[in-house]
Design an enzyme around this catalytic site. Structure first.
Site, PDB file in Angstrom:
ATOM      1  N   HIS A 217       1.640   3.977  -9.984  1.00 16.18           N
ATOM      2  CA  HIS A 217       2.793   4.873  -9.942  1.00 16.18           C
ATOM      3  C   HIS A 217       2.990   5.530 -11.278  1.00 16.18           C
ATOM      4  O   HIS A 217       4.111   5.798 -11.705  1.00 16.18           O
ATOM      5  CB  HIS A 217       4.056   4.109  -9.572  1.00 16.18           C
ATOM      6  CG  HIS A 217       3.970   3.499  -8.233  1.00 16.18           C
ATOM      7  ND1 HIS A 217       3.474   2.245  -8.030  1.00 16.18           N
ATOM      8  CD2 HIS A 217       4.279   3.994  -7.011  1.00 16.18           C
ATOM      9  CE1 HIS A 217       3.505   1.983  -6.732  1.00 16.18           C
ATOM     10  NE2 HIS A 217       3.980   3.023  -6.096  1.00 16.18           N
ATOM     11  N   GLY A 400     -28.174  24.718 -24.252  1.00 11.96           N
ATOM     12  CA  GLY A 400     -28.672  23.845 -25.316  1.00 11.96           C
ATOM     13  C   GLY A 400     -29.248  22.557 -24.760  1.00 11.96           C
ATOM     14  O   GLY A 400     -30.340  22.128 -25.132  1.00 11.96           O
ATOM     15  N   THR A 442     -32.589  27.316 -15.243  1.00 10.37           N
ATOM     16  CA  THR A 442     -33.206  28.623 -15.401  1.00 10.37           C
ATOM     17  C   THR A 442     -34.191  28.619 -16.560  1.00 10.37           C
ATOM     18  O   THR A 442     -35.333  29.057 -16.441  1.00 10.37           O
ATOM     19  CB  THR A 442     -32.120  29.676 -15.681  1.00 10.37           C
ATOM     20  OG1 THR A 442     -31.053  29.479 -14.770  1.00 10.37           O
ATOM     21  CG2 THR A 442     -32.676  31.070 -15.531  1.00 10.37           C
TER      22      THR A 442
END
Lengths: 579, 579
Positions: A217, A400, A442
């Site tokens: 909660h 990267g 890619t």
């Protein structure tokens, strides 16, 4: 952060409207909550679950055949009223009594107890039971004081399956109590949830820390500890839960790794891999585990591990089928194909054989290529963050990472090929194949095809002359252009590579040795890469994002130019042998 | 934020280990991805889906009967390699060809195209198709340039169901192409996801804004707009998607409201309620909608709306059963009860009749009570945030919200009772009943029982004397103590209420009029509420959290004392009539 609401005070009502619409096949509304679309059949005990909202699929998401007969729906993190609870129970009740179950919270206990009093006054055989699985909330010996968290699910599941199987009320209560006594949960949180309309979360956890023993909660955890890796977390959870094992527990266990909302499936699977291994090492057999979101806390970040120690009866009910809005168990359709043997898939495709035709000169060339790839891999490891940053401007920031993965794999493949006596051509082809296979994406497939094309052109025999090297670079360019389908000016790696191969060709045609020409061409490529900041990409990226990328150079062109420079340094600034 | 990982570079491998373990019933690993545990049956086309990871359930979570035969699994947001794609397709291929489908991204297109070339060289009848559903990524007329986002799901589902139904490769391709041509998606984001190991998200959206036209790889949206309410967002999504309807689209549509990871089920249902209504208003019939997480983007905050315009064939395949790790459709078990009529549940329980026995004095008292409740409700509305803040220290921060809901409902019930001629007792009983019913939770049921007990003691006849009022307050205290099961000193509202009723009783016994005594007693209650900061709660809250609450007063005691003070002000500082 809860972003989507109308009037925050009406959030639960609005939520119910959408839930009921989307799942009209399963549920209808009654005052106070939801019930199955079909009446409880004669002779069947009705099981009503409930509590505050904000825990979906708990509680209304598991109303349906094999699971709950109804769910009492309170406001977010707030117990429903006793009127709500008695209303839903009244609607669910057939002729054989009703069991109401909630987690152990003061509000639920009071309201559901009052509801049971009211139902009994009306002549309904009603009973109430609380789930107390959270081992962090009270010590051993005081189990009855514990909160109910994700263990709600195992207890509800078994009680509901027992009712579905036709057990009478006393026995359904017994199964529920047995399931509760056999269930233990420990949870951790990394960040709190935000109530609809609030502008800050109920609690925060400092970065690099985790709250241990959280509630569902939005309550913070009971202690703060350094956030371990997934393996370390798995160990902490397994140790914690097994350390509180009930007496007489068997080695067969039902297990839930429960996500609290913002901790996603992929992360849960990473943790699960370690949890499953640890449980097996300790001699446990895991029966039909659940890894996912079963008892959430809005968008809280965190997870919990629940174990229910099984006996034959609990195992039967844990494994029984169910068909509800958010939880379906058992096959709605089956596959009649033959069972696979995994062994036959060990090898995917025949690996290309390294050329056996290299000569000493070619093998020396192979060594130079491997050294150049080593330099490229080192440079890219340093440049990973910078390339990712450029890529994130209009893409997903993985350029990267991909280049590092690819170049590292290529370096390794090149070294292996050199060891095997390959010439420069085969070394490049092997490196290209691994670059594409390991990096994916890619850039991976384009670099793979580029290196392979260069290698094909260079061959394994003799030292290639400057004209051959220039031609090989052109072949690499052609391969990238053909595969990628882009044209120069489209803001791709071609925009650095074309100036490079043209300058290399021009200088070699003018009589410069290739290594000298390469250095000049790499400089041209670097300038060309920078100039791509002025371009808009034309393919492979959403049109409107193209606008966003103006002002930032293309990451593929940038990394290409960086690689060209490193190779130039490698062959010019240092003696060939040591490069 | 992605919190759980070991080596970020091995995140996908670790994820696969856990996924395969948890779902060993459905899937086995092959190089490059996962395939069903059973071989593709003779005569059945194999359908292979895939792409980068980070989109679970897409793509590996939907491999199984009725859905995909295999999934190629790339790294996070990175296309798998062509070797991966051909490997998975080779493993899935039976004897009737294989269809590979991905979203339209440059990396996927290149790698999967190369894989198809390779498979064809091996004699496998392979075909490749891309999903282009994202209307934000390219304008009408250039649909083929669009990205694939959540519409991946509708296209995969129909193609896979067609293959399961036994269609040959040409027809499976046709169904997939039809589904793609009929599918449109528009998405929005409120916050970016964080790659494993990264310490900041790929993008951020300013608070109160949303990015429109997001991708599912952490790409930012194409424009930033003010974040509307749920209704406004529903309208924007419906307008956007319907505005790009394919030509000849029917009025029967399959719809997905897809959560991207951090936007939870409750929020999606709130939006869905409005989406469903808008679609119906515009004459559409929604067929078996999906509201949940089907194509995610790690823990990205946002959602998207996908519509597939149906024809008979697509509807058949959309509705066909499936049984996969993360998506199951069709009933594994059924309910044999009678269908419910919703009408019978209109009234839950008989409402208590207001006393018909009030006199003029009692009715005047009823008005005073209603005025006091009005003052209480106004005060609590102002105090909501402060009470929530206190409650959030060791609880879930909902105390303020509950008190506001309860007191507002009580005020309304009191006013209605006054209108109906009720005396002070019946006004309090009616107010208590509504407080409990509307607020729910712990405070709701306790305040409800308190007000009702006070009302029972006051009765509806005559003006209660000071002794009666003091006795009535004690009756209210007794009701709370009995129902809650707490004792003074347990850090509950009792710790303010007991000093209040004792001081009231003492001063009244000393001969003070009740209204004067009340003011003094309210002061005592305020001091007592502050003093609860030194206490530890003993019930209804997890033991370790009790420690955390030391230093903060109990929210229930605090609000009780505030209410006592407001009532004092009401009866003392202003003439009775106007209070």
């Amino acid at each position: 952060m809860t972003h989507l609401f109308n009037d925050p005070a009406r959030f639960t009502d609005d939520m119910l409207v959408g839930f009921l619409d989307a799942h009209a096949r399963y549920v209808v509304a009654v005052p106070g909550g939801v019930v199955r679309t079909r009446k409880t059949r004669p002779g069947k005990v009705a099981v009503v679950i409930g509590g505050g909202s904000g825990h979906y699929p708990a509680f209304c998401g598991t109303v349906g055949p094999g699971f709950a007969d109804g769910a009492v729906v309170g406001n977010i993190f707030t117990s429903p009223s006793s009127e709500d609870a008695s209303s839903v129970a009244r609607a669910c009740h057939g002729d054989s009594g009703v069991l109401l179950i909630t987690g152990n919270y003061a509000g639920d206990v009071m309201n559901f107890s009052l509801a049971v009093d009211q139902l009994r006054r009306e002549g309904i055989d009603a009973h109430y039971l609380v789930v107390t699985d959270d081992i962090a909330s009270a010590p051993e010996g005081e189990e009855a004081q514990r909160r109910g968290i994700a263990g709600d699910f195992t207890v509800f599941k078994c009680a509901c399956a027992a009712a579905e199987a036709g057990l009478d009320l006393r026995n359904v209560i017994r199964v529920a109590a047995d399931a509760n006594a056999a269930t233990r949960t420990l949870g951790v949180a990394f960040g709190g949830c935000t109530l609809p309309g609030a502008d800050s979360p109920l609690f925060t956890v400092p970065q690099g820390k985790m709250g241990v023993g959280l509630g569902i909660h939005g309550e913070p955890g009971i202690s703060e500890e350094p956030l371990p890796g997934a393996e370390g977390l798995a160990e902490a959870l397994v140790d914690g839960v097994l350390g509180d094992a009930p007496r007489g527990g068997t080695k067969r266990i039902a297990v839930i790794l429960n996500g609290l909302g913002r901790t996603k499936y992929e992360e849960l699977f990473v943790v699960w891999g370690a949890v499953a291994r640890l449980l097996r090492v300790r001699g446990y057999e895991v029966v039909e585990p659940e890894v996912g979101e079963l008892v959430t806390s809005l968008d809280m970040a965190g997870c919990s591990l629940t174990v229910m120690w099984l006996n034959d009866e609990l195992e039967k009910y844990w494994c029984a089928p169910a068909d509800t809005p958010a939880y379906r168990k058992g096959a709605a359709m089956t596959d009649d194909g033959a069972v696979r043997s995994a062994v036959q898939y060990e090898a995917a495709a025949p690996a290309r054989q390294l050329s056996q035709l290299s000569d000493d000169a070619g093998r020396l060339g192979g060594q130079y290529v491997a050294q150049a790839l080593d330099a490229v891999a080192k440079m890219l490891a340093d440049a990973e963050d910078e390339l990712g940053r450029i890529d994130a401007v209009a893409g997903d920031g993985d350029h990267g990472r991909g280049m590092v993965k690819g170049s590292s794999a290529a370096r390794e493949a090149a070294n292996m090929a050199v060891e095997a006596g390959a010439g420069q051509g085969s070394v490049l082809i092997a490196a290209g194949a691994r670059w594409a296979a390991e990096a994916g994406g890619t850039s991976g497939v384009l670099w793979g095809s580029m290196l392979s094309a260069i290698g094909e052109r260079l061959g394994d025999i003799g030292i290639p002359d400057s004209a051959t090297i220039a031609a090989a670079m052109r072949a690499g360019y052609d391969a990238v252009k053909h595969l990628g389908g882009a044209a120069p000016g489209d803001k791709t790696m071609l925009d650095a590579m074309l100036p490079f191969v043209e300058e290399l060709q021009r200088l070699v045609d003018d009589g410069q040795p290739w290594s000298q020409a390469w250095t000049a061409a790499a400089g041209v490529a670097g300038e060309a890469a920078k100039a791509t900041a002025d371009l808009r990409p034309k393919i492979g990226r959403a049109r409107p994002l193209a606008e966003r990328s103006v002002g930032t150079p293309d990451p593929g062109a940038t990394s290409l130019a960086m690689c060209a420079r490193v190779v130039a340094d490698c062959f010019v600034l240092t003696p060939k042998r040591d490069c």
